[in-house]
Motif scaffolding. Structure first.
Motif, PDB file in Angstrom:
ATOM      1  N   TYR A 551       0.741  -1.141  -0.318  1.00 19.04           N
ATOM      2  CA  TYR A 551       0.241  -0.013   0.197  1.00 19.04           C
ATOM      3  C   TYR A 551       1.289   1.250  -0.207  1.00 19.04           C
ATOM      4  O   TYR A 551       0.208   1.972  -0.058  1.00 19.04           O
ATOM      5  CB  TYR A 551      -0.713   0.251   1.262  1.00 19.04           C
ATOM      6  CG  TYR A 551       0.043  -0.254   2.575  1.00 19.04           C
ATOM      7  CD1 TYR A 551       0.715   0.481   3.790  1.00 19.04           C
ATOM      8  CD2 TYR A 551      -0.606  -1.417   2.958  1.00 19.04           C
ATOM      9  CE1 TYR A 551       0.468  -0.100   4.508  1.00 19.04           C
ATOM     10  CE2 TYR A 551       0.223  -2.165   4.009  1.00 19.04           C
ATOM     11  CZ  TYR A 551       1.222  -1.099   4.541  1.00 19.04           C
ATOM     12  OH  TYR A 551       1.696  -1.211   6.319  1.00 19.04           O
ATOM     13  N   LEU A 552       2.330   1.198   0.649  1.00 19.86           N
ATOM     14  CA  LEU A 552       3.118   2.467   0.161  1.00 19.86           C
ATOM     15  C   LEU A 552       3.435   2.651  -1.099  1.00 19.86           C
ATOM     16  O   LEU A 552       4.401   3.387  -1.075  1.00 19.86           O
ATOM     17  CB  LEU A 552       4.007   2.399   1.401  1.00 19.86           C
ATOM     18  CG  LEU A 552       3.846   2.104   2.716  1.00 19.86           C
ATOM     19  CD1 LEU A 552       4.787   1.901   4.207  1.00 19.86           C
ATOM     20  CD2 LEU A 552       3.092   3.493   2.813  1.00 19.86           C
ATOM     21  N   ASP A 553       3.610   1.474  -2.016  1.00 19.86           N
ATOM     22  CA  ASP A 553       3.905   1.735  -3.560  1.00 19.86           C
ATOM     23  C   ASP A 553       3.401   3.098  -3.678  1.00 19.86           C
ATOM     24  O   ASP A 553       1.799   3.236  -3.680  1.00 19.86           O
ATOM     25  CB  ASP A 553       3.898   0.442  -4.298  1.00 19.86           C
ATOM     26  CG  ASP A 553       4.356  -0.666  -3.475  1.00 19.86           C
ATOM     27  OD1 ASP A 553       5.597  -0.447  -2.841  1.00 19.86           O
ATOM     28  OD2 ASP A 553       3.726  -1.518  -3.666  1.00 19.86           O
ATOM     29  N   PRO A 554       4.403   3.428  -4.260  1.00 19.93           N
ATOM     30  CA  PRO A 554       3.641   5.052  -4.925  1.00 19.93           C
ATOM     31  C   PRO A 554       2.258   4.719  -5.900  1.00 19.93           C
ATOM     32  O   PRO A 554       0.987   5.579  -6.138  1.00 19.93           O
ATOM     33  CB  PRO A 554       4.580   5.777  -6.378  1.00 19.93           C
ATOM     34  CG  PRO A 554       6.061   4.960  -5.626  1.00 19.93           C
ATOM     35  CD  PRO A 554       5.999   3.767  -4.835  1.00 19.93           C
ATOM     36  N   GLU A 555       2.544   3.448  -6.908  1.00 17.38           N
ATOM     37  CA  GLU A 555       1.053   3.834  -7.788  1.00 17.38           C
ATOM     38  C   GLU A 555      -0.063   3.412  -7.003  1.00 17.38           C
ATOM     39  O   GLU A 555      -1.213   3.366  -7.686  1.00 17.38           O
ATOM     40  CB  GLU A 555       1.630   3.119  -8.910  1.00 17.38           C
ATOM     41  CG  GLU A 555       1.834   1.085  -8.035  1.00 17.38           C
ATOM     42  CD  GLU A 555       3.104   0.484  -7.574  1.00 17.38           C
ATOM     43  OE1 GLU A 555       3.992   0.131  -8.092  1.00 17.38           O
ATOM     44  OE2 GLU A 555       3.552   2.038  -7.867  1.00 17.38           O
TER      45      GLU A 555
END
Length: 562
Positions: A551-555
């Motif tokens: 959930y912390l991935d930029p996308e």
């Protein structure tokens, strides 16, 4: 059970985790365009998928494999009739030939390696739904060995189309004819029309292509025309003339094709302009002033092509507005009718003899061959038995009216979806993108079945009834409901419109964007409505290869504006 003896999280069955996608078996019937698209998109978007595509033909391509008559071609611009994700810069002409279209789709099947899912020369002969198992039981005949095998699946996707079930015309004496008898849908490629007297029965899209294709080769041609039909000017003619220097035949020069290959942005611009023009034509299908103006434009076009035989115009020009029957540009058809070796016969056929055809005025015209370009059974009820819940015979129920929910499914037949079935045709517009979006919609329904542990899904009867009512209301204000005999109305003059989408093709795309899940009723695995919630854990907690903080991935982050 004591706490010490409870299973650890690692010992819990993977099938009970909330994000586990349960295995799904899907059977697709048909390896035409819709079947090829399904074989590409389903594995791409549906995990744990077991997929098989059955087709009665020995090759992919559907209608473009089956229709091999002289002159067979697409009657919309080739650049409109292709996959959105696979642009072809090398169409040799504006209206691509059937063989060129077939090679295009065969190329796609090879490129995306979808033949591995296909069992060709395998004809589905029956499909029955088993409620206890929540599965379809499908009987399939091996067309080479006549052996019947049995298969089961969770979801059945019928990609059999509307114009697939061909039939001979019901004309007295047809079987008595001693010459060559052909049907446009099962063409004999070894037959040659050269220097023969030939009769072509029909004025639909197939006849309109066959007549100019053989006219120069035959000694004489009689075209028997029962109804009337509009022949339109070429679609988007002004736009294509900007991109080709070849004049009225709209063929691209090698230099022009080379430019399309070298400049993808130019090809995209051309495609979008063509599609925009074709998509803008839906407004002519409403009754009123614009429909009348369109009729006047078409009349002038037809009049100019029939200048050598002006008397034909009065016989072929319809009294109804363009669009009530399928509109076709029919390049070369009117010009062929105006040639000296062609007779346009509007008197009804009385019967066929051993040597030719007798019309109701008593005239006996002897011919060497008869070509029946007389269409298909468009009742959607004669292909093969489909039995839903409680033994429901779908063909029998659809005898009067093929009721569906937005053309894709029907109450009483769970886990069954259709591509290009009842109420899915388009009067004008881009068909292939509709087939793509239909495949996307069905993918979303299957994904929901996986995620929510749904055993059976079917549209509510109220939703089907509401869609039927909407169709009736929409078509009353269009040219489709005018009195004309059309396959849109299952061959009747004034019956309900059952083959077309009740709106523009762009409207259809909007409807297909997002399933209205509330219009369906569901039966869950084990009867547990909360089965979807799993066991309280996710697979990432037992599989170190899965990111626990994705959930912390930029996308994945929706960054607010500052």
């Amino acid at each position: 059970m004591t706490v010490e003896h409870l299973p650890t999280i690692e010992q819990l069955p993977k099938t009970e985790f909330i994000d586990y996608a349960r295995p799904m078996k899907v059977i697709v019937i048909g390896a035409g365009i819709s079947g090829i698209l399904a074989a590409i998109r389903f594995p791409q978007r549906i995990p744990n998928l077991d997929l098989v595509v059955y087709d009665k033909n020995p090759e992919v391509g559907g209608t473009w494999f089956e229709n091999r008559y002289p002159g067979v071609a697409c009657d919309v611009p080739a650049h409109v009739y292709q996959a959105s994700f696979e642009p072809n810069p090398n169409w040799s002409q504006f209206y691509a030939s059937g063989q060129e279209i077939l090679e295009y789709w065969k190329g796609i099947a090879e490129k995306y390696d979808v033949r591995r899912y296909m069992k060709l020369s395998h004809k589905v002969v029956e499909a029955k739904f088993n409620e206890k198992e929540s599965k379809w039981h499908v009987a399939v005949e091996n067309c080479r060995t006549q052996e019947v095998l049995h298969d089961t699946c969770d979801v059945l996707y019928a990609c059999i189309g509307a114009l697939n079930d061909w039939k001979w015309p019901e004309i007295p004496g047809l079987a008595d004819f001693k010459g060559k008898l052909l049907h446009s849908a099962v063409w004999d490629n070894d037959w040659r029309p050269d220097n023969l007297s030939v009769a072509v029965i029909g004025s639909g899209s197939s006849a309109i292509q066959i007549v100019p294709a053989i006219q120069r080769r035959v000694k004489h041609l009689d075209n028997y025309v029962r109804g009337q039909t509009w022949i339109a000017p070429p679609w988007a003619a002004d736009e294509v003339r900007k991109h080709t220097s070849s004049g009225s035949n709209f063929k691209f020069t090698p230099e022009e094709l080379k430019e399309f290959n070298a400049q993808p942005e130019k090809l995209l611009d051309y495609r979008k302009k063509l599609e925009s023009e074709v998509q803008s034509m839906s407004k002519i299908l409403l009754r009123g002033e614009l429909a009348e103006k369109t009729a006047a434009t078409f009349t002038e076009h037809m009049k100019s092509k029939l200048s050598n035989k002006p008397e034909i115009l009065d016989k072929i020009k319809p009294s109804f507005a363009p669009g009530c029957r399928r509109i076709t540009p029919g390049p070369g058809y009117l010009e062929a009718l105006a040639e000296d070796n062609v007779s346009f016969v509007s008197d009804p056929i009385s019967r066929i003899t051993e040597e030719g055809i007798i019309t109701t005025d008593g005239t006996h015209r002897k011919v060497d061959a008869i070509v029946c370009a007389t269409g298909f059974d468009t009742s959607f009820s004669q292909r093969f038995p489909i039995r839903g819940r409680g033994g429901l015979d779908l063909g029998a129920r659809w005898q009067d009216y093929p009721d569906t929910y937005i053309s894709l499914s029907t109450n009483g037949a769970p886990n069954l979806f259709f591509a290009h079935g009842p109420s899915s045709g388009i009067g004008v517009g881009s068909l292939v993108i509709i087939l793509e979006r239909t495949c996307d919609y069905v993918s979303k329904m299957i994904s929901k079945m996986q995620a929510d542990r749904i055993a059976m899904v079917e549209p509510k009867q109220d939703a089907c009834d509401a869609f039927r009512e909407y169709c009736g209301s929409y078509f009353r204000k269009t040219v489709f409901s005018l009195p004309c005999r059309s396959w849109y109305k299952r061959g009747t003059e004034d019956g309900p419109v059952t083959a077309l989408w009740p709106g523009s093709s762009l409207h259809f795309l909007k409807v297909l964007e997002k399933p209205r899940f509330e219009d369906y009723e569901y039966t869950y695995l084990g009867g547990n409505d909360m089965a979807w919630i799993g066991n309280g854990f996710t697979l990432s907690e037992v599989d170190s290869k899965i990111d626990k903080a994705s959930y912390l991935d930029p996308e994945e982050i929706d960054y607010p504006a500052v």
